[in-house]
Design a protein around this motif. Structure first.
Motif, PDB file in Angstrom:
ATOM      1  N   GLY A 259      17.791  27.378  91.213  1.00 20.06           N
ATOM      2  CA  GLY A 259      16.707  27.019  92.120  1.00 20.06           C
ATOM      3  C   GLY A 259      15.479  26.491  91.404  1.00 20.06           C
ATOM      4  N   CYS A 260      15.674  25.920  90.218  1.00 21.47           N
ATOM      5  CA  CYS A 260      14.533  25.430  89.431  1.00 21.47           C
ATOM      6  C   CYS A 260      13.823  24.247  90.097  1.00 21.47           C
ATOM      7  N   GLY A 261      14.546  23.491  90.923  1.00 19.91           N
ATOM      8  CA  GLY A 261      13.939  22.379  91.652  1.00 19.91           C
ATOM      9  C   GLY A 261      13.863  21.079  90.894  1.00 19.91           C
ATOM     10  N   ARG A 262      14.420  21.034  89.708  1.00 18.62           N
ATOM     11  CA  ARG A 262      14.350  19.812  88.896  1.00 18.62           C
ATOM     12  C   ARG A 262      15.010  18.626  89.606  1.00 18.62           C
ATOM     13  N   CYS A 263      16.125  18.867  90.287  1.00 15.85           N
ATOM     14  CA  CYS A 263      16.810  17.782  90.994  1.00 15.85           C
ATOM     15  C   CYS A 263      15.915  17.186  92.076  1.00 15.85           C
TER      16      CYS A 263
ATOM     17  N   ILE B 182      16.036  15.050  98.331  1.00 16.94           N
ATOM     18  CA  ILE B 182      16.448  16.420  98.055  1.00 16.94           C
ATOM     19  C   ILE B 182      15.255  17.347  98.240  1.00 16.94           C
ATOM     20  N   ARG B 183      15.495  18.445  98.923  1.00 19.95           N
ATOM     21  CA  ARG B 183      14.472  19.468  99.137  1.00 19.95           C
ATOM     22  C   ARG B 183      15.062  20.817  98.758  1.00 19.95           C
ATOM     23  N   LEU B 184      14.197  21.777  98.430  1.00 17.07           N
ATOM     24  CA  LEU B 184      14.658  23.134  98.212  1.00 17.07           C
ATOM     25  C   LEU B 184      14.569  23.885  99.531  1.00 17.07           C
ATOM     26  N   ASP B 185      15.673  24.527  99.899  1.00 16.18           N
ATOM     27  CA  ASP B 185      15.710  25.309 101.130  1.00 16.18           C
ATOM     28  C   ASP B 185      14.716  26.468 100.986  1.00 16.18           C
TER      29      ASP B 185
ATOM     30  N   LYS C 231      16.332  28.885  98.455  1.00 18.68           N
ATOM     31  CA  LYS C 231      15.756  28.256  97.254  1.00 18.68           C
ATOM     32  C   LYS C 231      16.754  27.332  96.542  1.00 18.68           C
ATOM     33  N   LEU C 232      17.805  26.924  97.238  1.00 22.74           N
ATOM     34  CA  LEU C 232      18.788  25.998  96.690  1.00 22.74           C
ATOM     35  C   LEU C 232      18.513  24.594  97.210  1.00 22.74           C
ATOM     36  N   PRO C 233      18.879  23.565  96.439  1.00 22.54           N
ATOM     37  CA  PRO C 233      18.662  22.192  96.877  1.00 22.54           C
ATOM     38  C   PRO C 233      19.550  21.826  98.067  1.00 22.54           C
ATOM     39  N   ILE C 234      18.985  21.058  98.973  1.00 22.34           N
ATOM     40  CA  ILE C 234      19.734  20.551 100.121  1.00 22.34           C
ATOM     41  C   ILE C 234      19.437  19.061 100.277  1.00 22.34           C
TER      42      ILE C 234
ATOM     43  N   HIS D  36      21.536  23.136  84.373  1.00 19.64           N
ATOM     44  CA  HIS D  36      22.598  24.138  84.457  1.00 19.64           C
ATOM     45  C   HIS D  36      23.941  23.565  84.895  1.00 19.64           C
ATOM     46  N   GLY D  37      23.986  22.255  85.130  1.00 21.94           N
ATOM     47  CA  GLY D  37      25.230  21.620  85.550  1.00 21.94           C
ATOM     48  C   GLY D  37      25.670  22.018  86.944  1.00 21.94           C
ATOM     49  N   ALA D  38      24.715  22.385  87.787  1.00 24.32           N
ATOM     50  CA  ALA D  38      25.036  22.841  89.135  1.00 24.32           C
ATOM     51  C   ALA D  38      25.113  21.711  90.157  1.00 24.32           C
TER      52      ALA D  38
END
Length: 66
Positions: free
Chosen positions: A12-16, A25-28, A32-35, A54-56
């Motif tokens: 959930g770092c938000g870098r993406c 892209i937003r953080l939910d 706190k995950l990208p959506i 993190h390769g997520a």
């Protein structure tokens, strides 16, 4: 389509979301995950995948039928 997130790897770092040039892209706020806030506006540039420490994040391309 757009970004697909491996929830086990994502911190959930938000870098993406920060690096997305299309600002789709937003953080939910709850998880706190990208959506993909604006799925149809994704440029499929791959910045989210490249910038994820993190390769997520993985790009998920639309199915094209020709």
């Amino acid at each position: 389509m757009g970004i697909k997130v491996d929830k086990a790897k994502c911190t959930g770092c938000g870098r993406c979301a920060e690096q997305c040039p299309g600002d789709v892209i937003r953080l939910d706020p709850v998880t706190k995950l990208p959506i993909n806030k604006y799925k149809n506006d994704c440029w499929y540039c791959g910045v989210c995948e490249i910038e994820c420490p993190h390769g997520a994040a993985q790009m998920e391309f639309p199915c094209l039928i020709v």
